[in-house]
Design a protein around this motif. Structure first.
Motif, PDB file in Angstrom:
ATOM      1  N   ARG A 122       0.751  -1.111  -0.050  1.00 13.58           N
ATOM      2  CA  ARG A 122       0.091  -0.112   0.014  1.00 13.58           C
ATOM      3  C   ARG A 122       0.749   1.272   0.080  1.00 13.58           C
ATOM      4  O   ARG A 122       1.864   1.239   0.712  1.00 13.58           O
ATOM      5  CB  ARG A 122      -0.931  -0.181   1.425  1.00 13.58           C
ATOM      6  CG  ARG A 122      -1.731   1.336   1.417  1.00 13.58           C
ATOM      7  CD  ARG A 122      -3.291   0.945   1.611  1.00 13.58           C
ATOM      8  NE  ARG A 122      -3.501   0.034   2.787  1.00 13.58           N
ATOM      9  CZ  ARG A 122      -3.616   0.672   4.092  1.00 13.58           C
ATOM     10  NH1 ARG A 122      -3.735   1.964   4.226  1.00 13.58           N
ATOM     11  NH2 ARG A 122      -3.996  -0.188   4.938  1.00 13.58           N
ATOM     12  N   PHE A 123       0.278   2.406  -0.751  1.00  6.07           N
ATOM     13  CA  PHE A 123       1.242   3.476  -0.760  1.00  6.07           C
ATOM     14  C   PHE A 123       0.249   4.599  -1.085  1.00  6.07           C
ATOM     15  O   PHE A 123      -0.718   4.570  -1.507  1.00  6.07           O
ATOM     16  CB  PHE A 123       1.832   3.676  -1.786  1.00  6.07           C
ATOM     17  CG  PHE A 123       2.750   4.780  -2.185  1.00  6.07           C
ATOM     18  CD1 PHE A 123       3.689   5.346  -1.161  1.00  6.07           C
ATOM     19  CD2 PHE A 123       2.248   5.836  -3.027  1.00  6.07           C
ATOM     20  CE1 PHE A 123       4.182   6.549  -1.335  1.00  6.07           C
ATOM     21  CE2 PHE A 123       2.722   6.913  -3.201  1.00  6.07           C
ATOM     22  CZ  PHE A 123       3.754   7.576  -2.419  1.00  6.07           C
ATOM     23  N   GLN A 124       0.460   5.786   0.209  1.00  6.66           N
ATOM     24  CA  GLN A 124      -0.588   6.787   0.053  1.00  6.66           C
ATOM     25  C   GLN A 124       0.231   7.989   0.227  1.00  6.66           C
ATOM     26  O   GLN A 124       1.025   8.022   1.164  1.00  6.66           O
ATOM     27  CB  GLN A 124      -1.429   6.546   1.338  1.00  6.66           C
ATOM     28  CG  GLN A 124      -2.704   7.228   1.135  1.00  6.66           C
ATOM     29  CD  GLN A 124      -3.870   6.624   2.383  1.00  6.66           C
ATOM     30  OE1 GLN A 124      -3.673   5.634   2.743  1.00  6.66           O
ATOM     31  NE2 GLN A 124      -4.716   7.798   2.619  1.00  6.66           N
ATOM     32  N   LEU A 125      -0.365   8.993  -0.290  1.00  5.91           N
ATOM     33  CA  LEU A 125       0.316  10.574  -0.272  1.00  5.91           C
ATOM     34  C   LEU A 125      -0.745  11.373  -0.013  1.00  5.91           C
ATOM     35  O   LEU A 125      -1.572  11.497  -0.591  1.00  5.91           O
ATOM     36  CB  LEU A 125       1.077  10.593  -1.453  1.00  5.91           C
ATOM     37  CG  LEU A 125       1.944  11.652  -1.779  1.00  5.91           C
ATOM     38  CD1 LEU A 125       3.205  11.548  -0.449  1.00  5.91           C
ATOM     39  CD2 LEU A 125       2.640  11.729  -3.017  1.00  5.91           C
ATOM     40  N   GLU A 126      -0.594  12.267   1.115  1.00  2.88           N
ATOM     41  CA  GLU A 126      -1.671  13.307   1.586  1.00  2.88           C
ATOM     42  C   GLU A 126      -0.876  14.397   1.711  1.00  2.88           C
ATOM     43  O   GLU A 126       0.145  14.451   2.302  1.00  2.88           O
ATOM     44  CB  GLU A 126      -2.495  12.756   2.763  1.00  2.88           C
ATOM     45  CG  GLU A 126      -3.354  11.819   2.561  1.00  2.88           C
ATOM     46  CD  GLU A 126      -4.179  11.499   3.784  1.00  2.88           C
ATOM     47  OE1 GLU A 126      -4.779  12.685   4.221  1.00  2.88           O
ATOM     48  OE2 GLU A 126      -4.077  10.589   4.260  1.00  2.88           O
ATOM     49  N   ALA A 127      -1.634  15.624   1.512  1.00  2.00           N
ATOM     50  CA  ALA A 127      -1.049  17.024   1.923  1.00  2.00           C
ATOM     51  C   ALA A 127      -1.638  17.192   3.151  1.00  2.00           C
ATOM     52  O   ALA A 127      -2.745  16.860   3.867  1.00  2.00           O
ATOM     53  CB  ALA A 127      -1.874  17.927   1.101  1.00  2.00           C
ATOM     54  N   VAL A 128      -0.601  17.733   4.234  1.00  2.53           N
ATOM     55  CA  VAL A 128      -0.903  17.708   5.642  1.00  2.53           C
ATOM     56  C   VAL A 128      -1.935  19.094   5.902  1.00  2.53           C
ATOM     57  O   VAL A 128      -2.878  19.105   6.455  1.00  2.53           O
ATOM     58  CB  VAL A 128       0.294  17.785   6.394  1.00  2.53           C
ATOM     59  CG1 VAL A 128      -0.221  17.994   7.795  1.00  2.53           C
ATOM     60  CG2 VAL A 128       0.889  16.491   6.519  1.00  2.53           C
ATOM     61  N   THR A 129      -1.720  20.084   5.130  1.00  3.98           N
ATOM     62  CA  THR A 129      -2.376  21.165   5.106  1.00  3.98           C
ATOM     63  C   THR A 129      -2.745  21.773   3.592  1.00  3.98           C
ATOM     64  O   THR A 129      -2.501  20.962   2.758  1.00  3.98           O
ATOM     65  CB  THR A 129      -1.693  22.436   5.897  1.00  3.98           C
ATOM     66  OG1 THR A 129      -0.269  22.386   5.191  1.00  3.98           O
ATOM     67  CG2 THR A 129      -1.599  22.053   7.254  1.00  3.98           C
ATOM     68  N   GLU A 130      -3.434  22.927   3.811  1.00  4.60           N
ATOM     69  CA  GLU A 130      -3.667  23.189   2.365  1.00  4.60           C
ATOM     70  C   GLU A 130      -2.703  23.941   1.864  1.00  4.60           C
ATOM     71  O   GLU A 130      -1.803  24.560   2.528  1.00  4.60           O
ATOM     72  CB  GLU A 130      -4.990  24.326   2.516  1.00  4.60           C
ATOM     73  CG  GLU A 130      -6.409  23.537   2.883  1.00  4.60           C
ATOM     74  CD  GLU A 130      -6.256  23.173   4.474  1.00  4.60           C
ATOM     75  OE1 GLU A 130      -5.760  23.928   5.284  1.00  4.60           O
ATOM     76  OE2 GLU A 130      -7.049  22.277   4.974  1.00  4.60           O
ATOM     77  N   GLY A 131      -2.670  24.129   0.508  1.00  7.70           N
ATOM     78  CA  GLY A 131      -1.674  25.327   0.026  1.00  7.70           C
ATOM     79  C   GLY A 131      -0.606  24.577  -0.735  1.00  7.70           C
ATOM     80  O   GLY A 131      -0.338  23.495  -0.545  1.00  7.70           O
ATOM     81  N   ARG A 132       0.021  25.399  -1.650  1.00  9.39           N
ATOM     82  CA  ARG A 132       0.884  24.938  -2.521  1.00  9.39           C
ATOM     83  C   ARG A 132       2.277  24.306  -1.820  1.00  9.39           C
ATOM     84  O   ARG A 132       2.795  23.530  -2.235  1.00  9.39           O
ATOM     85  CB  ARG A 132       1.417  25.820  -3.499  1.00  9.39           C
ATOM     86  CG  ARG A 132       0.320  25.944  -4.676  1.00  9.39           C
ATOM     87  CD  ARG A 132       0.989  26.582  -5.894  1.00  9.39           C
ATOM     88  NE  ARG A 132       1.435  27.883  -5.508  1.00  9.39           N
ATOM     89  CZ  ARG A 132       1.656  29.118  -6.340  1.00  9.39           C
ATOM     90  NH1 ARG A 132       1.684  28.591  -7.631  1.00  9.39           N
ATOM     91  NH2 ARG A 132       2.348  30.079  -6.086  1.00  9.39           N
ATOM     92  N   ASP A 133       2.515  25.030  -0.571  1.00  8.91           N
ATOM     93  CA  ASP A 133       3.539  24.611   0.249  1.00  8.91           C
ATOM     94  C   ASP A 133       3.550  23.805   1.218  1.00  8.91           C
ATOM     95  O   ASP A 133       4.273  23.444   2.158  1.00  8.91           O
ATOM     96  CB  ASP A 133       4.483  25.863   0.714  1.00  8.91           C
ATOM     97  CG  ASP A 133       3.541  26.760   1.464  1.00  8.91           C
ATOM     98  OD1 ASP A 133       2.424  26.290   1.827  1.00  8.91           O
ATOM     99  OD2 ASP A 133       3.935  27.447   2.422  1.00  8.91           O
ATOM    100  N   ALA A 134       2.289  23.040   1.202  1.00  9.15           N
ATOM    101  CA  ALA A 134       1.883  21.835   2.117  1.00  9.15           C
ATOM    102  C   ALA A 134       2.696  20.910   2.364  1.00  9.15           C
ATOM    103  O   ALA A 134       3.401  20.438   0.971  1.00  9.15           O
ATOM    104  CB  ALA A 134       0.453  21.468   1.975  1.00  9.15           C
TER     105      ALA A 134
END
Ligand code: KIV
Ligand code: ZN
Length: 531
Positions: free
Chosen positions: A456-468
């Motif tokens: 399994r592999f998963q990638l998520e942004a922790v916060t909003e915005g381009r520099d997340a």
């Protein structure tokens, strides 16, 4: 016993750990147990001591840690599960010795299908065993809970008989499990109401409910049981558990709170800890929370439709029945910047429930500085992601010193890694892949000298915005085609503004976890030394 207080019995460390792939190490269990104590649960079911020496040790460690750290406050009850045998009960009593408030939780299956096909015991035998086991458990502990497993499919008259015997033998808590998640809410509520009516002594006991989610009804059944008079709910964080899982703690607690007009019942839960605890359990077990999960999902308070956004801006309650702040999902605050020092970081982390000192604080500070220097506004959520991945991920045997990736529209991507191994030597490996991630994973595998399969592999942004920050989670399995292959999955996490770096670090963390749990000398780490 019928009061206006519902005891929250958390079984994340026992039933939750029975989720496929969710096994936790003892240090991980201790982190979860501390978080559960902060959350204010009444009972922590810490494990099943007779299952293995590791389980027994983990129960003892949880009991010691939670009891020692409770200060002047009353620590939660620590429960251990035991089958209805003297051996299991002894193992449980021994494991619970360090607990200030120990509970032995004895169970035996009572439904016809379990009696005939699993236990091969008659009704009389089951009844006698339940009675004897509870009586013996009472010799070893004052607080004994009894569960007739698969109560939801047990003949009502027989169920009453077994419960009555358990109460007579000294059980103070009677737990009614819908083990296979079969019942419907009105049916399950009826079972609880009838037990309270038909079983003599039931009014002197706490009736508990324990519902599984095979039909997606675990929370509804739990609430129906509570409405019918149950005053303990057995639940797990994020609803993890055997098969489809257990009733989710956060959903049950928030339903009781948001619909207090209906229930008029209280719990001792500090609800602002719900999201942080959910996050911790997800990180430790490697089981991510679906974005639309009630209460703790990333989207639980996200309003997409224009009409909804307009409504929320005019009056929050137009589309929100609970406030994000009340469950610890409030907007992420900008807390620290690149000029913040060690002291500021330490005190913010303490407020977030992480007491770091010495070498751990050094490591956290180095990662924080690195992030802040890259002109990133560091929020609480960023900090928690860094801590989860920097402090609690395994530190070796391999470290990723450098990752260099070349990617273009005209040729296959190439990754070169420099890694240090358990012998202290550095090795450099390069690989190509169909994408940069595959190239990086292949290069890491070559440097480690061990075949792994990514499950399994998963990638998520922790916060909003381009520099997340990007948070990567990887699950791997031992890829060796031999009997020595380790039978379970291992997970790793990392967070970094560069998602390829986060992914590569997470992969290394998962491999390290796997190598650390292999019997010594079992995994040949054969590789070329590059420098
Ligand atoms: O689901 C179940 O029946 C259980 C019992 C052991 C309480 O987990
Ligand atoms: Zn269960």
């Amino acid at each position: 016993m019928h009061s206006d207080y519902v005891h929250i019995f958390d079984t994340t460390l026992r039933d939750g750990e029975q989720s496929p792939g969710a096994s936790m190490t003892t240090p991980e269990k201790l982190r979860v147990a501390r978080a559960l104590a902060r959350l204010g649960v009444d009972v922590i079911e810490a494990g099943f001591p007779a299952a293995s020496p590791d389980d027994k040790n983990a129960v003892s460690e949880v009991a010691r840690t939670v009891s020692d750290e409770s200060g002047d406050g009353e620590p939660p009850v620590i429960a251990g599960l035991a089958r209805a045998t003297r051996g299991d009960i002894d193992a449980c009593a021994e494991a619970l010795e360090p607990a200030t408030r120990p509970r032995i939780h004895v169970f035996i299956a009572t439904s016809p299908i379990h009696r005939e096909h699993k236990l091969r015991l008659s009704r009389e035998d089951v009844l006698a065993r339940a009675r004897e086991a509870v009586a013996y458990a009472r010799e070893r502990a004052d607080d004994v809970e009894f569960s007739p497993e698969d109560a939801g499919r047990t003949e009502p008259e027989f169920l009453y008989e077994v419960i009555e015997a358990a109460i007579e033998a000294g059980a103070g808590v009677i737990n009614i499990p819908d083990t296979v998640g079969y019942t419907l809410p009105d049916e399950f509520g009826g079972i609880i109401a009838n037990i309270r009516k038909e079983v003599s002594g039931a009014d002197q006991s706490i009736i508990s409910v324990h519902c599984h989610d095979d039909l997606g009804l675990a929370v509804a059944n739990t609430l129906a049981g509570i409405r019918a008079g149950a005053r303990q709910a057995e639940v797990t964080i994020n609803g993890i558990g055997e098969r489809a899982g257990n009733a989710s703690l956060e959903e049950v607690v928030m339903a009781l709170r948001a619909r207090n007009d209906q229930f008029h019942l209280a719990t001792g839960i500090e609800t602002t800890e719900l999201v942080p605890t959910s996050r911790l359990v997800s990180q430790v077990t490697g089981m991510s929370v679906q974005p639309n999960k009630a209460i703790v999902g990333r989207n639980a308070f996200a309003h997409e439709a224009g009409i909804h956004q307009d409504g929320i801006l005019k009056h929050q309650e137009t589309y929100e029945i609970i406030s994000p702040d009340s469950v610890g999902a409030g907007s992420s605050k900008l807390v620290l910047g690149k000029h913040s020092g060690r002291h500021a970081l330490r005190s913010r982390l303490t407020q977030l429930g992480h007491e770091l000192d010495g070498e751990e604080l050094d490591r956290a500070f180095a990662r924080f500085k690195d992030l802040a220097d890259r002109a990133k506004a560091v929020t609480d959520r960023d900090l928690l992601a860094l801590i989860d991945t920097e402090i609690y991920e395994p530190e070796g045997p391999f470290t990723l010193d450098n990752l260099h990736i070349v990617s273009s529209t005209s040729s296959p991507p190439t990754a070169t890694v420099t890694m240090t191994g358990p012998d202290g030597k550095r090795r450099v490996e390069a690989a190509v892949g169909s994408g940069p991630l595959e190239a990086a994973f292949r290069a890491i595998e070559a440097a480690v000298g061990h075949r792994c399969e990514v499950t399994r592999f998963q990638l998520e942004a922790v916060t909003e915005g381009r520099d997340a920050l990007g948070e990567a989670s990887v699950r791997v399995r031992d890829g060796r085609d031999s009997e020595a292959a380790l039978p379970r999955d291992f997970h790793g996490h990392s967070a970094d503004p560069d998602v390829l770096v986060a992914s590569a670090r997470a992969y290394v963390a998962a491999i390290n976890r796997m190598l650390q749990s292999a019997p010594e000398g079992d995994i040949p780490v054969s590789m070329e030394t590059a420098s």
